[in-house]
Design a protein around this motif. Structure first.
Motif, PDB file in Angstrom:
ATOM      1  N   UNK A  75       1.209  -0.895   0.228  1.00 36.35           N
ATOM      2  CA  UNK A  75      -0.101  -0.020  -0.242  1.00 36.35           C
ATOM      3  C   UNK A  75       1.302   1.312   0.026  1.00 36.35           C
ATOM      4  N   UNK A  76       1.303   2.209  -1.483  1.00 30.67           N
ATOM      5  CA  UNK A  76       2.052   3.316  -1.076  1.00 30.67           C
ATOM      6  C   UNK A  76       1.296   4.362  -0.305  1.00 30.67           C
ATOM      7  N   UNK A  77       1.914   4.764   0.429  1.00 30.44           N
ATOM      8  CA  UNK A  77       1.843   6.661   0.470  1.00 30.44           C
ATOM      9  C   UNK A  77       2.875   7.117  -0.022  1.00 30.44           C
ATOM     10  N   UNK A  78       2.994   8.540   0.824  1.00 34.31           N
ATOM     11  CA  UNK A  78       3.390   9.525  -0.146  1.00 34.31           C
ATOM     12  C   UNK A  78       5.088   9.524  -0.279  1.00 34.31           C
ATOM     13  N   UNK A  79       5.161   9.275   0.856  1.00 30.81           N
ATOM     14  CA  UNK A  79       7.214   8.435   0.423  1.00 30.81           C
ATOM     15  C   UNK A  79       7.340   6.736   1.050  1.00 30.81           C
ATOM     16  N   UNK A  80       6.573   6.156   0.429  1.00 27.64           N
ATOM     17  CA  UNK A  80       7.176   4.805   0.134  1.00 27.64           C
ATOM     18  C   UNK A  80       5.844   3.648   0.252  1.00 27.64           C
ATOM     19  N   UNK A  81       5.668   2.937   1.311  1.00 22.22           N
ATOM     20  CA  UNK A  81       4.262   2.394   1.310  1.00 22.22           C
ATOM     21  C   UNK A  81       4.698   1.894   2.818  1.00 22.22           C
ATOM     22  N   UNK A  82       3.665   0.165   3.079  1.00 25.61           N
ATOM     23  CA  UNK A  82       3.846  -0.764   3.806  1.00 25.61           C
ATOM     24  C   UNK A  82       3.141  -1.687   2.565  1.00 25.61           C
ATOM     25  N   UNK A  83       3.016  -2.690   3.993  1.00 28.66           N
ATOM     26  CA  UNK A  83       2.796  -4.250   3.690  1.00 28.66           C
ATOM     27  C   UNK A  83       1.938  -4.652   5.574  1.00 28.66           C
ATOM     28  N   UNK A  84       0.668  -5.502   5.562  1.00 32.06           N
ATOM     29  CA  UNK A  84       0.429  -5.623   6.710  1.00 32.06           C
ATOM     30  C   UNK A  84       0.510  -7.173   6.577  1.00 32.06           C
ATOM     31  N   UNK A  85       0.707  -7.640   7.759  1.00 35.09           N
ATOM     32  CA  UNK A  85       0.926  -9.371   8.146  1.00 35.09           C
ATOM     33  C   UNK A  85       0.323  -9.194   9.140  1.00 35.09           C
ATOM     34  N   UNK A  86      -1.061  -9.915   9.099  1.00 36.25           N
ATOM     35  CA  UNK A  86      -2.069 -10.227  10.693  1.00 36.25           C
ATOM     36  C   UNK A  86      -1.259 -11.645  11.051  1.00 36.25           C
ATOM     37  N   UNK A  87      -0.505 -11.484  12.220  1.00 33.04           N
ATOM     38  CA  UNK A  87      -0.254 -13.135  12.824  1.00 33.04           C
ATOM     39  C   UNK A  87      -1.588 -13.732  13.224  1.00 33.04           C
ATOM     40  N   UNK A  88      -2.208 -12.743  14.508  1.00 35.99           N
ATOM     41  CA  UNK A  88      -3.054 -13.457  14.758  1.00 35.99           C
ATOM     42  C   UNK A  88      -4.656 -12.395  15.017  1.00 35.99           C
ATOM     43  N   UNK A  89      -5.337 -12.836  15.857  1.00 32.95           N
ATOM     44  CA  UNK A  89      -6.425 -12.150  16.197  1.00 32.95           C
ATOM     45  C   UNK A  89      -6.501 -12.425  17.992  1.00 32.95           C
ATOM     46  N   UNK A  90      -6.901 -12.037  18.484  1.00 30.24           N
ATOM     47  CA  UNK A  90      -6.823 -11.568  19.861  1.00 30.24           C
ATOM     48  C   UNK A  90      -8.187 -12.007  20.670  1.00 30.24           C
ATOM     49  N   UNK A  91      -8.635 -12.182  21.110  1.00 24.87           N
ATOM     50  CA  UNK A  91     -10.771 -12.420  21.283  1.00 24.87           C
ATOM     51  C   UNK A  91     -10.110 -10.924  22.268  1.00 24.87           C
TER      52      UNK A  91
END
Length: 117
Positions: free
Chosen positions: A49-65
């Motif tokens: 996902x690009x942003x103004x000066x780069x970008x990011x990737x989201x990794x979802x390790x786990x969902x905690x209730x």
């Protein structure tokens, strides 16, 4: 990683009502990050996902209730914010409709205001 997290870090925990995340680069919108994260399943990574000066990737390790006690503690504040949001939306919709119906025109010059030259 720009925000200071590495692959072994737990990373931030947040809820749909979270407005800020400690250590998150200010160029990344919390709402954007939440939207991406909530669409993922545990073990999945997002697209870049690009942003103004780069970008990011989201990794979802786990969902905690969330615990029932935490839900009960935060529910009144959540409902208050939701109520305020909906009231604002209703007012803005009403005001927009009234402004359109009024078809107001503002005077273009001082002459039109006073009727003199």
């Amino acid at each position: 990683m720009r925000a200071g997290w590495n692959q072994t870090d737990k990373g931030p925990s947040f809820f749909s009502t979270t407005n800020a995340i400690a250590g998150l680069d200010e160029r990344i919108s919390v709402r954007t990050l939440q939207g991406v994260a909530f669409e993922l399943k545990p073990g999945q990574a997002s697209q870049f996902l690009p942003v103004s000066e780069g970008g990011f990737i989201v990794y979802l390790k786990e969902k905690i209730p969330v615990s029932g006690a935490q839900v009960n503690a935060e529910l009144p504040d959540y409902f208050a914010k939701l109520r305020m949001y909906r009231q604002n939306e209703a007012f803005n919709g009403w005001f927009r409709k009234e402004a359109e119906q009024a078809r107001l025109t503002l005077p273009k010059s001082q002459t039109e205001l006073t009727g003199t030259q």
